[in-house]
Scaffold this active site. Structure first.
Site, PDB file in Angstrom:
ATOM      1  N   LYS A  86     -11.830   0.572  -2.054  1.00 39.51           N
ATOM      2  CA  LYS A  86     -10.803   1.203  -2.886  1.00 39.51           C
ATOM      3  C   LYS A  86     -11.260   1.206  -4.342  1.00 39.51           C
ATOM      4  O   LYS A  86     -11.991   2.092  -4.750  1.00 39.51           O
ATOM      5  CB  LYS A  86      -9.462   0.524  -2.655  1.00 39.51           C
ATOM      6  CG  LYS A  86      -9.030   0.660  -1.186  1.00 39.51           C
ATOM      7  CD  LYS A  86      -7.803  -0.107  -0.850  1.00 39.51           C
ATOM      8  CE  LYS A  86      -7.371   0.138   0.591  1.00 39.51           C
ATOM      9  NZ  LYS A  86      -8.352  -0.346   1.600  1.00 39.51           N
ATOM     10  N   HIS A 126      -5.288  -3.591  -2.595  1.00 35.86           N
ATOM     11  CA  HIS A 126      -4.846  -2.580  -3.562  1.00 35.86           C
ATOM     12  C   HIS A 126      -4.620  -3.151  -4.956  1.00 35.86           C
ATOM     13  O   HIS A 126      -3.989  -2.506  -5.795  1.00 35.86           O
ATOM     14  CB  HIS A 126      -3.576  -1.908  -3.053  1.00 35.86           C
ATOM     15  CG  HIS A 126      -3.793  -1.085  -1.820  1.00 35.86           C
ATOM     16  ND1 HIS A 126      -4.235   0.220  -1.858  1.00 35.86           N
ATOM     17  CD2 HIS A 126      -3.662  -1.393  -0.505  1.00 35.86           C
ATOM     18  CE1 HIS A 126      -4.359   0.687  -0.621  1.00 35.86           C
ATOM     19  NE2 HIS A 126      -4.023  -0.274   0.211  1.00 35.86           N
ATOM     20  N   SER A 140       0.784  -1.233   0.000  1.00 34.59           N
ATOM     21  CA  SER A 140       0.000   0.000   0.000  1.00 34.59           C
ATOM     22  C   SER A 140       0.812   1.278   0.000  1.00 34.59           C
ATOM     23  O   SER A 140       0.339   2.313  -0.458  1.00 34.59           O
ATOM     24  CB  SER A 140      -0.951   0.004   1.204  1.00 34.59           C
ATOM     25  OG  SER A 140      -0.219  -0.059   2.423  1.00 34.59           O
TER      26      SER A 140
END
Length: 401
Positions: free
Chosen positions: A246, A215, A187
């Site tokens: 996300k 991610h 990240s």
């Protein structure tokens, strides 16, 4: 009891430019998710280009997602009312779990409130005293905390160093159970884990392998399944974890695997058992987002091209921008004060780019963590790069270049 010790510690942090503070920032409804509104006191507010959020595919605020949530809100209410094991298990949870399992090509899936609770709950459910959990040194804090909660031995290997991991697996080969856990995309650095090598070591040493796709989910693979699918190791991973906060632009997290794993987690994952379920309207929004992730391929394509443009421009200017192909692009500045200075300078020129400092990253590697979105235009990013280069050079040289 006096809280003076807190004041002393906070004063020390402030002196070291490491104190964290909350700041109000609103998404600009007219900015397609790429702009922020920030209050500026009596003068009103200013608009900033958002280069810090994790809205990778530009889906946060998507009208189809908002409409799905609105409809579900009118029929399902504002909250679940209880944990899923009591009365909070609305049918939409099962619909999403079936869809996620099919998308991931796994037997079953389970929805958690967020990525932190998923990691903490899964690791502490599958490992315990007498076990060993092997974790990359740069794994997310939620993985570290899950290992601590499990009471298993925490064995940390050097970042992406497979020889070090092999030596540690050999050292702890007599542990009752062994779990290897890694981020797929890290990240704060944006680089990738060597998933195939991890899968081979897992097989060689009889360990379980857990991969956190927070991610990378939505960004890699033909339908955004993640880096495991893109690397061809999907079937070698025992526990797949990812988030909806996300690339999906909503909230929540998922865990995928065998029927046995999901059945075990329903009985053992304490964050799931002892937490009120997510609001059904939010889960309905995730279900719509999953549909968009799988069908709107242009978002991944645009994001990939933007990442190449942005990263190469910074590196060609001689700046210490991280390698890789993810939308996370760190600009390493070193000291806390330098990172804060560049962040402030960028904000003054209309860019929201947050300084990341220890302990989130190792000492001496304070940085600006840029994260791109499919919502950004090439023109916006080209202009932003010019401003970033200028601000970074000022920080290096103490003035204009």
């Amino acid at each position: 009891m006096s809280l003076r010790w807190m004041d002393d510690e906070l004063e020390r942090r402030a002196a070291e430019a490491s104190e964290r503070k909350l700041r109000d920032r609103l998404r600009d409804p007219g900015g397609s998710g790429r702009l922020l509104q920030q209050e500026t006191g009596s003068s009103g507010s200013t608009r900033l280009l958002d280069l810090s959020s994790n809205d990778y595919l530009g889906l946060a605020g998507h009208p189809a997602i908002a409409e799905a949530m609105r409809e579900a809100l009118l029929t399902g209410g504002t909250g679940a009312g209880a944990s899923r094991l009591v009365t909070g298990n609305h049918p939409v949870f099962g619909q999403l779990e079936e869809a996620v399992a099919a998308w991931q090509g796994c037997d079953a899936a389970l929805i958690f409130a967020n990525g932190y609770m998923a990691n903490a709950g899964v690791i502490s459910a599958v490992a315990g005293r007498g076990d060993a959990v092997f974790s990359d040194r740069l794994n997310h804090a939620s993985i570290t905390d899950g290992i601590v909660l499990s009471r298993a031995e925490h064995v940390r290997y050097r970042h992406n160093d497979m020889e070090h991991l092999r030596a540690l697996l050999e050292k702890h080969k007599h542990a009752r159970r062994k779990l290897i856990v890694t981020d797929a995309v890290f990240s704060m650095d944006g680089d990738q884990a060597p998933l195939r090598e991890l899968a081979e070591l897992k097989r060689e040493y009889g360990a379980m392998l857990m991969v956190d796709e927070a991610h990378s989910g939505g960004l890699y693979g033909q339908f955004g399944e993640g880096l495991c699918r893109a690397a061809g190791v999907q079937d070698m991973v025992d526990i797949h974890m990812g988030t909806f906060s996300k690339a999906f632009g909503v909230y929540g997290a998922y865990v995928c695997g065998s029927h046995t794993l999901i059945r075990w987690l329903v009985n053992k994952a304490r964050p799931l058992i002892y937490s009120t379920a997510l609001p059904p309207c939010l889960v309905a929004g995730v279900l719509k987002s999953l549909e968009l992730v799988q069908t709107e391929h242009w978002r991944r394509e645009q994001l990939s091209g933007s990442g190449r443009l942005f990263r190469s421009a910074l590196r060609e200017a001689g700046l210490a921008a991280g390698e890789g192909d993810s939308p996370i692009i760190p600009l390493i500045l070193g000291g806390n004060a330098e990172a804060l200075h560049v962040s402030t300078a960028l904000e003054d020129e209309g860019i929201a780019a947050v300084a990341i400092r220890p302990p989130t990253v190792p000492e001496g590697t304070a940085r600006i963590r840029f994260s791109l979105s499919a919502a950004h235009s090439r023109e916006e990013l080209t202009d932003a790069v010019k401003i970033i280069i200028r601000a970074a050079r000022r920080a290096e040289g103490g003035g204009e270049c």
